[in-house]
Write a protein that holds these residues in place. Structure first.
Motif, PDB file in Angstrom:
ATOM      1  N   LYS A  17       0.827  -1.213   0.000  1.00  0.00           N
ATOM      2  CA  LYS A  17       0.000   0.000   0.000  1.00  0.00           C
ATOM      3  C   LYS A  17       0.862   1.265   0.000  1.00  0.00           C
ATOM      4  O   LYS A  17       0.683   2.156  -0.825  1.00  0.00           O
ATOM      5  N   THR A  18       1.803   1.310   0.951  1.00  0.00           N
ATOM      6  CA  THR A  18       2.657   2.500   1.051  1.00  0.00           C
ATOM      7  C   THR A  18       3.508   2.652  -0.205  1.00  0.00           C
ATOM      8  O   THR A  18       3.701   3.762  -0.708  1.00  0.00           O
ATOM      9  N   VAL A  44       1.386   4.260  -2.817  1.00  0.00           N
ATOM     10  CA  VAL A  44       1.194   5.685  -2.523  1.00  0.00           C
ATOM     11  C   VAL A  44       2.466   6.465  -2.851  1.00  0.00           C
ATOM     12  O   VAL A  44       2.421   7.538  -3.450  1.00  0.00           O
ATOM     13  N   LYS A  45       3.613   5.896  -2.488  1.00  0.00           N
ATOM     14  CA  LYS A  45       4.879   6.601  -2.749  1.00  0.00           C
ATOM     15  C   LYS A  45       5.122   6.760  -4.250  1.00  0.00           C
ATOM     16  O   LYS A  45       5.617   7.785  -4.705  1.00  0.00           O
ATOM     17  N   GLY A  77       1.763  11.028   4.988  1.00  0.00           N
ATOM     18  CA  GLY A  77       2.434   9.732   5.057  1.00  0.00           C
ATOM     19  C   GLY A  77       1.916   8.867   6.195  1.00  0.00           C
ATOM     20  O   GLY A  77       1.194   9.334   7.072  1.00  0.00           O
ATOM     21  N   GLN A  78       2.324   7.604   6.158  1.00  0.00           N
ATOM     22  CA  GLN A  78       1.906   6.673   7.207  1.00  0.00           C
ATOM     23  C   GLN A  78       2.484   7.097   8.553  1.00  0.00           C
ATOM     24  O   GLN A  78       1.850   6.941   9.589  1.00  0.00           O
ATOM     25  N   PHE A  91      -3.355  12.082  -0.942  1.00  0.00           N
ATOM     26  CA  PHE A  91      -3.028  10.713  -0.572  1.00  0.00           C
ATOM     27  C   PHE A  91      -2.920  10.649   0.942  1.00  0.00           C
ATOM     28  O   PHE A  91      -2.163  11.422   1.542  1.00  0.00           O
ATOM     29  N   ASP A 112      -2.036   7.959   3.792  1.00  0.00           N
ATOM     30  CA  ASP A 112      -1.571   6.605   4.076  1.00  0.00           C
ATOM     31  C   ASP A 112      -1.920   6.262   5.520  1.00  0.00           C
ATOM     32  O   ASP A 112      -1.303   6.765   6.448  1.00  0.00           O
ATOM     33  N   GLU A 113      -2.913   5.416   5.697  1.00  0.00           N
ATOM     34  CA  GLU A 113      -3.425   5.002   7.012  1.00  0.00           C
ATOM     35  C   GLU A 113      -3.725   6.194   7.915  1.00  0.00           C
ATOM     36  O   GLU A 113      -3.118   6.358   8.976  1.00  0.00           O
ATOM     37  N   THR A 160      -5.177   4.673   2.216  1.00  0.00           N
ATOM     38  CA  THR A 160      -4.920   3.266   2.484  1.00  0.00           C
ATOM     39  C   THR A 160      -5.438   2.986   3.875  1.00  0.00           C
ATOM     40  O   THR A 160      -5.498   3.873   4.720  1.00  0.00           O
ATOM     41  N   THR A 161      -5.827   1.775   4.095  1.00  0.00           N
ATOM     42  CA  THR A 161      -6.326   1.417   5.426  1.00  0.00           C
ATOM     43  C   THR A 161      -6.261  -0.077   5.628  1.00  0.00           C
ATOM     44  O   THR A 161      -6.249  -0.850   4.668  1.00  0.00           O
TER      45      THR A 161
END
Ligand code: ATP
Ligand code: MG
Length: 315
Positions: free
Chosen positions: A44-45, A48-49, A84-85, A159, A161-162, A192-193
């Motif tokens: 996922k990350t 996104v990246k 970001g996450q 975006f 991320d979580e 993302t999740t």
């Protein structure tokens, strides 16, 4: 523009001999919320990246905001915001200073920077804490500050991320509200999740990422129809009606105690109508009829079950 804020085709990425993304397609219409769902390590990350130009893909193509990732990464960067996450908040300085730093990065004038900082801190309920070091913020406050910082440049595509990992239920609901408001304002969100409930709650479309591939995609309802577990439950108060129904519907599972029948179903209108027709023809009237669709947990476990790679074991 195609009406798609994000369009990725056959994205690939490996680290050494480990394939992380193995031909991933993503399509996100403008002004919608897209959830990339997947277990730890699914990629996922990494996705996104790649889409936010932080790393490059080994293969595939993607357009973000109508700009090509490979040929116009600067234009993509000008269109997007990324949370970001892991928090980008600097704990040593105040929330306000974190915001002003972002305003500088976006080359806003001093006045503009102060104005948008004040607006966003207010909107994210951080005005009272604005002058305190960010290290003193709770997890929920830090996450809100993270998103506020992302919004400084007024991105059209965001975006996340979580965005709600580690938040308590109340903070999670606040974050959901914030995300919904963003989309009402025309922004496109890819998040993302690992929380199925979150994807179900927020997303217009969901893609389940597993082992580097999209295992399934669709609306939350479409995904739920993919897995078994859905059924129609009929409950009776009159034992005679119950027995008649049981003999009329041979495929049903019986619960004699509750006088209830459970008929496997994908929850579709067609199946429901055919069942009702059969009951009508037999002159049976149920006292209660409920349609149960599997929830996203069922979908997630069905799609990400991986027999070749059993769960990590502690040695
Ligand atoms: N820079 C890197 N070098 C080597 N391997 C990496 C690197 N970045 C990610 N990976 C590997 O790629 C895989 C996918 O990682 P990624 O961070 O994209 O997963 P994720 O779906 O975001 O997981 P999580 O839910 O834990 O955040 C993992 O196996 C990870 O170890
Ligand atoms: Mg991740």
């Amino acid at each position: 523009m195609t009406g798609l804020a994000i369009a990725a085709h056959q994205l690939r990425k490996s680290y050494g001999d480990k394939t992380v993304l193995d031909g991933v397609d993503i399509a996100v219409p403008e002004g919608t919320i897209f959830a990339l769902l997947g277990p730890n390590g699914a990629g996922k990350t990494t996705a996104v990246k790649i889409l936010s130009t932080l790393i490059t893909a080994d293969g595939g193509t993607a357009q973000v905001g109508g700009h090509d990732l490979a040929t116009a990464p600067q234009a993509v960067r000008a269109t997007i915001g990324v949370t970001g996450q892991f928090s980008a908040v600097d704990g040593l300085i105040t929330g306000e200073e974190n915001m002003l730093l972002m305003a500088d990065l976006h080359h806003l004038s001093r006045n503009e920077g102060r104005q948008i900082t004040a607006e966003l801190l207010e909107r994210f309920d951080l005005a009272d804490a604005a002058r305190k070091p960010a290290s003193t913020y709770s997890g929920g406050m830090k996450r809100r500050l993270d998103i506020a910082m992302t919004l400084v440049g007024s991105p059209r595509i965001i975006f996340l991320d979580e965005p709600t990992t580690g938040l308590d239920p109340r903070s999670r609901h606040t974050m959901w509200q914030i995300i919904r408001e963003l989309v009402t304002g025309g922004v496109t969100v890819l998040l993302t999740t690992q929380y199925l409930e979150e994807a179900d709650e927020l997303a217009d479309r969901i893609a389940v990422l597993n082992n580097g591939k999209i295992a399934a995609h669709g609306t939350p309802d479409e995904l739920k129809r993919l897995v078994p577990g859905g059924h129609i439950r009929l409950r009776f108060t009159d034992p005679t009606a119950y027995r008649t129904a049981a003999s009329t519907l041979p495929g049903a599972a019986h619960d004699d105690e509750a006088l209830a029948l459970r008929i496997p179903s994908d929850g579709s209108q067609r199946q429901l109508r055919s069942l009702l027709d059969r009951l009508d023809t037999a002159g049976i009237e149920a006292d209660e009829l409920t349609v149960h669709t599997p929830d996203l947990d069922d979908v997630f476990f069905a799609l990400t079950a991986d027999l070749d790679h059993p769960k990590e074991t502690v040695r």
